[in-house]
Design a protein around this motif. Structure first.
Motif, PDB file in Angstrom:
ATOM      1  N   SER A  89       8.132  -8.767  33.475  1.00  0.00           N
ATOM      2  CA  SER A  89       7.914  -8.605  32.029  1.00  0.00           C
ATOM      3  C   SER A  89       9.207  -7.825  31.455  1.00  0.00           C
ATOM      4  O   SER A  89       9.947  -7.128  31.933  1.00  0.00           O
ATOM      5  CB  SER A  89       6.488  -7.652  31.814  1.00  0.00           C
ATOM      6  OG  SER A  89       6.447  -7.094  30.454  1.00  0.00           O
ATOM      7  N   LYS A  90       9.424  -8.234  30.181  1.00  0.00           N
ATOM      8  CA  LYS A  90      10.609  -7.688  29.462  1.00  0.00           C
ATOM      9  C   LYS A  90      10.332  -6.171  29.225  1.00  0.00           C
ATOM     10  O   LYS A  90      11.125  -5.389  29.250  1.00  0.00           O
ATOM     11  CB  LYS A  90      10.782  -8.228  28.237  1.00  0.00           C
ATOM     12  CG  LYS A  90      11.122  -9.598  28.202  1.00  0.00           C
ATOM     13  CD  LYS A  90      11.282 -10.302  26.891  1.00  0.00           C
ATOM     14  CE  LYS A  90      11.781 -11.712  27.195  1.00  0.00           C
ATOM     15  NZ  LYS A  90      11.838 -12.321  25.711  1.00  0.00           N
ATOM     16  N   ASP A  91       8.741  -5.581  29.192  1.00  0.00           N
ATOM     17  CA  ASP A  91       8.557  -4.369  29.247  1.00  0.00           C
ATOM     18  C   ASP A  91       8.408  -3.771  30.648  1.00  0.00           C
ATOM     19  O   ASP A  91       7.347  -3.927  31.025  1.00  0.00           O
ATOM     20  CB  ASP A  91       7.209  -4.293  28.080  1.00  0.00           C
ATOM     21  CG  ASP A  91       6.904  -2.662  28.022  1.00  0.00           C
ATOM     22  OD1 ASP A  91       7.473  -1.714  28.603  1.00  0.00           O
ATOM     23  OD2 ASP A  91       5.913  -2.748  27.160  1.00  0.00           O
ATOM     24  N   LEU A  92       9.248  -2.923  31.104  1.00  0.00           N
ATOM     25  CA  LEU A  92       9.168  -2.401  32.391  1.00  0.00           C
ATOM     26  C   LEU A  92       7.932  -1.459  32.488  1.00  0.00           C
ATOM     27  O   LEU A  92       7.348  -1.256  33.675  1.00  0.00           O
ATOM     28  CB  LEU A  92      10.353  -1.591  32.895  1.00  0.00           C
ATOM     29  CG  LEU A  92      11.615  -2.561  33.192  1.00  0.00           C
ATOM     30  CD1 LEU A  92      12.641  -1.516  33.462  1.00  0.00           C
ATOM     31  CD2 LEU A  92      11.336  -3.253  34.416  1.00  0.00           C
ATOM     32  N   GLU A  93       7.536  -1.010  31.374  1.00  0.00           N
ATOM     33  CA  GLU A  93       6.350  -0.004  31.506  1.00  0.00           C
ATOM     34  C   GLU A  93       4.959  -0.766  32.017  1.00  0.00           C
ATOM     35  O   GLU A  93       4.397  -0.011  32.584  1.00  0.00           O
ATOM     36  CB  GLU A  93       6.093   0.507  30.009  1.00  0.00           C
ATOM     37  CG  GLU A  93       5.252   1.850  30.168  1.00  0.00           C
ATOM     38  CD  GLU A  93       5.589   2.900  28.959  1.00  0.00           C
ATOM     39  OE1 GLU A  93       5.021   2.475  27.846  1.00  0.00           O
ATOM     40  OE2 GLU A  93       6.461   3.672  29.086  1.00  0.00           O
ATOM     41  N   VAL A  94       4.812  -1.922  31.684  1.00  0.00           N
ATOM     42  CA  VAL A  94       3.723  -2.791  32.296  1.00  0.00           C
ATOM     43  C   VAL A  94       4.226  -3.862  32.898  1.00  0.00           C
ATOM     44  O   VAL A  94       3.202  -4.654  33.336  1.00  0.00           O
ATOM     45  CB  VAL A  94       2.849  -3.383  31.025  1.00  0.00           C
ATOM     46  CG1 VAL A  94       2.423  -2.303  30.139  1.00  0.00           C
ATOM     47  CG2 VAL A  94       3.705  -4.244  29.974  1.00  0.00           C
ATOM     48  N   CYS A  95       5.317  -3.864  33.345  1.00  0.00           N
ATOM     49  CA  CYS A  95       5.719  -5.069  34.572  1.00  0.00           C
ATOM     50  C   CYS A  95       5.078  -4.899  35.889  1.00  0.00           C
ATOM     51  O   CYS A  95       5.365  -4.039  36.518  1.00  0.00           O
ATOM     52  CB  CYS A  95       7.250  -5.097  34.596  1.00  0.00           C
ATOM     53  SG  CYS A  95       7.810  -6.252  35.690  1.00  0.00           S
TER      54      CYS A  95
END
Length: 167
Positions: A89-95
């Protein structure tokens, strides 16, 4: 006796991407939080069942340039070997790829079950988590209205709302 037509079927509340993002922002750096983040993100983005998730061994997961490849050796509806691909995911927080890699590193899991229980003091057990334990984790993280099936319902709901055909 209660007639079947009078029984109310309780369905799991679908988990939204926003619910997942808020939960991931609240995770801390404890061993338990690293494990739980890997569980909830992987459940959501892979649409796996609880039983499939807890059956994963380190040997079933391969990290690739684009994400990870997961081998499932049979499930509730399919007895054959399945390959699941989960992208970064581009968003590491929810990857999920990042979260699972972090958990594997922190837990020093080189073989055997990826998702294990925790012993008093935060030590990691050698025993595999149960599907029921995943359901308990979902309730702890998201609240009592959610269950182990919420992530599966949620990702299908999210995709359907974006126009992706259900089949």
């Amino acid at each position: 006796r209660i007639h079947k037509e009078k029984l109310k079927i309780k369905q799991a509340k679908p988990l939204s991407l926003l619910d997942l993002k808020i939960a991931c922002q609240n995770f801390e750096t404890t061993t338990k939080d690293h494990r739980n983040k890997a569980i909830v993100t992987l459940l959501f983005f892979s649409a796996m069942r609880r039983s499939e998730l807890v059956s994963l061994d380190r040997e079933h997961v391969e990290f690739t340039e684009k994400g990870m490849k997961i081998l499932l050796f049979g499930s509730k509806t399919n007895d054959s070997l399945e390959e699941i691909y989960v992208t970064r995911s581009k968003d590491l927080e929810v990857c999920p790829v990042y979260a699972v890699h972090e958990w594997i590193t922190i837990s020093n899991t080189y073989s055997g079950p990826i998702f294990r229980g925790l012993i008093k003091g935060g030590a990691i057990s050698k025993k595999r988590l149960s599907g029921h334990a995943v359901s308990v984790i979902m309730k702890e993280v998201f609240g009592k209205d959610y269950s182990g099936h919420s992530s599966r319902r949620g990702v299908i709901t999210e995709l359907s709302e974006k126009g992706v055909p259900i089949h």
